[in-house]
Design a protein around this motif. Sequence first.
Motif, short mmCIF file in Angstrom:
data_model
loop_
_atom_site.label_atom_id
_atom_site.label_comp_id
_atom_site.label_asym_id
_atom_site.label_seq_id
_atom_site.Cartn_x
_atom_site.Cartn_y
_atom_site.Cartn_z
N MET A 1 0.77 -1.18 -0.01
CA MET A 1 0.15 0.14 0.07
C MET A 1 0.78 1.37 -0.04
O MET A 1 0.65 2.18 -0.68
CB MET A 1 -0.97 -0.06 1.12
CG MET A 1 -2.19 -1.09 1.10
SD MET A 1 -3.15 -1.17 2.84
CE MET A 1 -4.05 0.22 2.19
N ILE A 2 1.76 1.25 0.86
CA ILE A 2 2.83 2.48 0.77
C ILE A 2 3.50 2.59 -0.57
O ILE A 2 3.71 3.57 -1.14
CB ILE A 2 3.69 2.35 1.80
CG1 ILE A 2 3.03 2.31 3.25
CG2 ILE A 2 4.90 3.31 1.84
CD1 ILE A 2 3.73 2.18 4.57
N SER A 3 3.99 1.37 -1.13
CA SER A 3 4.76 1.46 -2.32
C SER A 3 3.66 2.09 -3.46
O SER A 3 4.09 3.06 -4.23
CB SER A 3 4.83 0.02 -2.90
OG SER A 3 6.28 -0.51 -2.02
N ALA A 4 2.36 1.62 -3.45
CA ALA A 4 1.34 2.17 -4.29
C ALA A 4 1.17 3.91 -4.02
O ALA A 4 0.82 4.60 -5.09
CB ALA A 4 0.06 1.60 -4.06
N MET A 5 1.15 4.09 -2.82
CA MET A 5 1.09 5.66 -2.58
C MET A 5 2.17 6.44 -3.13
O MET A 5 2.01 7.39 -3.70
CB MET A 5 0.98 5.77 -1.03
CG MET A 5 1.05 7.23 -0.59
SD MET A 5 0.75 7.17 1.44
CE MET A 5 2.39 6.70 1.56
N PHE A 6 3.38 5.91 -2.86
CA PHE A 6 4.59 6.37 -3.38
C PHE A 6 4.53 6.53 -5.04
O PHE A 6 5.00 7.62 -5.74
CB PHE A 6 5.83 5.81 -3.26
CG PHE A 6 6.49 6.26 -1.84
CD1 PHE A 6 7.51 7.02 -1.70
CD2 PHE A 6 5.93 5.87 -0.60
CE1 PHE A 6 8.13 7.44 -0.64
CE2 PHE A 6 6.49 6.30 0.64
CZ PHE A 6 7.77 6.98 0.36
N LYS A 7 4.32 5.46 -5.51
CA LYS A 7 4.08 5.57 -7.15
C LYS A 7 3.07 6.39 -7.83
O LYS A 7 3.36 7.03 -8.58
CB LYS A 7 3.79 4.06 -7.71
CG LYS A 7 4.10 3.88 -9.18
CD LYS A 7 4.09 2.32 -9.36
CE LYS A 7 4.66 2.37 -10.73
NZ LYS A 7 5.10 0.92 -11.24
N ARG A 8 1.99 6.50 -7.02
CA ARG A 8 1.09 7.60 -7.36
C ARG A 8 1.56 8.93 -7.24
O ARG A 8 1.41 9.86 -8.31
CB ARG A 8 -0.17 7.35 -6.66
CG ARG A 8 -1.23 6.22 -6.88
CD ARG A 8 -2.45 6.45 -6.53
NE ARG A 8 -2.69 6.48 -5.02
CZ ARG A 8 -2.59 5.41 -4.14
NH1 ARG A 8 -2.70 4.32 -4.52
NH2 ARG A 8 -2.63 5.83 -2.76
N ARG A 9 2.27 9.07 -6.36
CA ARG A 9 2.66 10.74 -5.92
C ARG A 9 3.99 11.00 -6.89
O ARG A 9 4.23 12.12 -7.29
CB ARG A 9 2.90 10.93 -4.40
CG ARG A 9 3.35 12.10 -4.09
CD ARG A 9 2.94 12.68 -2.93
NE ARG A 9 3.21 13.93 -2.56
CZ ARG A 9 2.88 14.70 -1.37
NH1 ARG A 9 2.06 13.96 -0.48
NH2 ARG A 9 3.44 15.86 -1.11
N PHE A 10 5.06 9.89 -6.76
CA PHE A 10 6.27 10.29 -7.36
C PHE A 10 6.62 9.48 -8.55
O PHE A 10 7.78 9.68 -9.01
CB PHE A 10 7.18 10.20 -6.06
CG PHE A 10 7.12 10.77 -4.97
CD1 PHE A 10 7.28 12.20 -4.91
CD2 PHE A 10 6.67 10.16 -3.63
CE1 PHE A 10 6.97 12.75 -3.49
CE2 PHE A 10 6.42 10.75 -2.50
CZ PHE A 10 6.50 12.29 -2.60
N GLY A 11 6.00 8.38 -9.00
CA GLY A 11 6.27 7.84 -10.20
C GLY A 11 7.06 6.69 -9.79
O GLY A 11 7.37 5.81 -10.84
#
Length: 348
Positions: free
Chosen positions: A200-210
């Motif tokens: 979930m944290i990885s997905a959050m980072f990916k949405r925000r920072f790519g």
Amino acid sequence: MATSTQTPLFIVSTGRSGSTMLSNLLSLHPDILSLSELFNALHPLGFQQGSFDGPRFWTKLSEPRPRHTAWLRLMERGLVIDEFRYPMPAALRFRETGIPPLLAMTLPLLSEDPDGLHDELRVFVQSLPAGHVPQHYLQVFEWLCVRLGRRFWCERSGASLGLVQALSHFFPDAKFIHVFRDGREFAVSAHRFALTRMGMISAMFKRRFGSAPYLTPAYEAPEDLPPAWRGLLPESFDVQVFQNFALPIEPIGTAWSEMVAIGLGMLEKLPAERILHVRYESMLDAPHVELQRIVRFMDPGLDDPAWLAQAAGHVWKNPAKWVSLPGDERMRLEAACAPGMTLLRPFS
């Protein structure tokens, strides 16, 4: 080595649903080799088409996976990842080179000397002639049975309900034990589970920072990273920040419902006699009945009263926790899990 005539047997679930408990109980049986997390360990190279000779197949089995190396860095800082079974002090020698996946997750449960077993397995696999991957897997499973004095194998990987299509394609005559649980309890358990939180944290980072942390040993911090997120990064990881970071629970329920829908859709394409649905809560309520039903489905010759009494004695109650959630959160979770719960009702 004699050729096995056993029908392949896989235990599948959404994860956090009692399949680990079942695998541990089956491992107590004198005739059952319960392989845990083998296909999870080998991801993403577990299911490949084509013909491979022994040395090339061994490369697929032993090539370190970057995420395991990333896990090691986090575990050094105190994170507990139950699926990583290799003893942590010895694992540190793999910080730079990466740890072979079967050493990380599967072989430590089979032997007090997983390194020695890994070396023996390497010699056997590298001696194999060219063949297709499913054939090689069956040879490996049979070799492990012979080596460890068992006569029947099964494989269980967490969250493997999504692997049914690949498993049934690779092993067309396979049988499946589908372990499922109340989706609301799944969500509560998964919400605390390290690998779910990492996802979930990885997905959050990916949405925000790519880009996402935790998938590779090194991660470059974004310049505009919020200060409160710094403890989530591998190089500045803080277990307390990670465990206390606020994450919503209802998306976990939604993901569970979606996985149930996809997994049941794939299982329904197979002959009904090759599927056994097992409700986790029923195993807790009536362990003798459910465990006997399970081993008889696997192979009637596995019926063993002494094992049944021993295994049932290892099962204990696990009171529901979702009912203690705050009212609004509980209602949102119930709505998210409702589609999956409806699909599972005929098997409950």
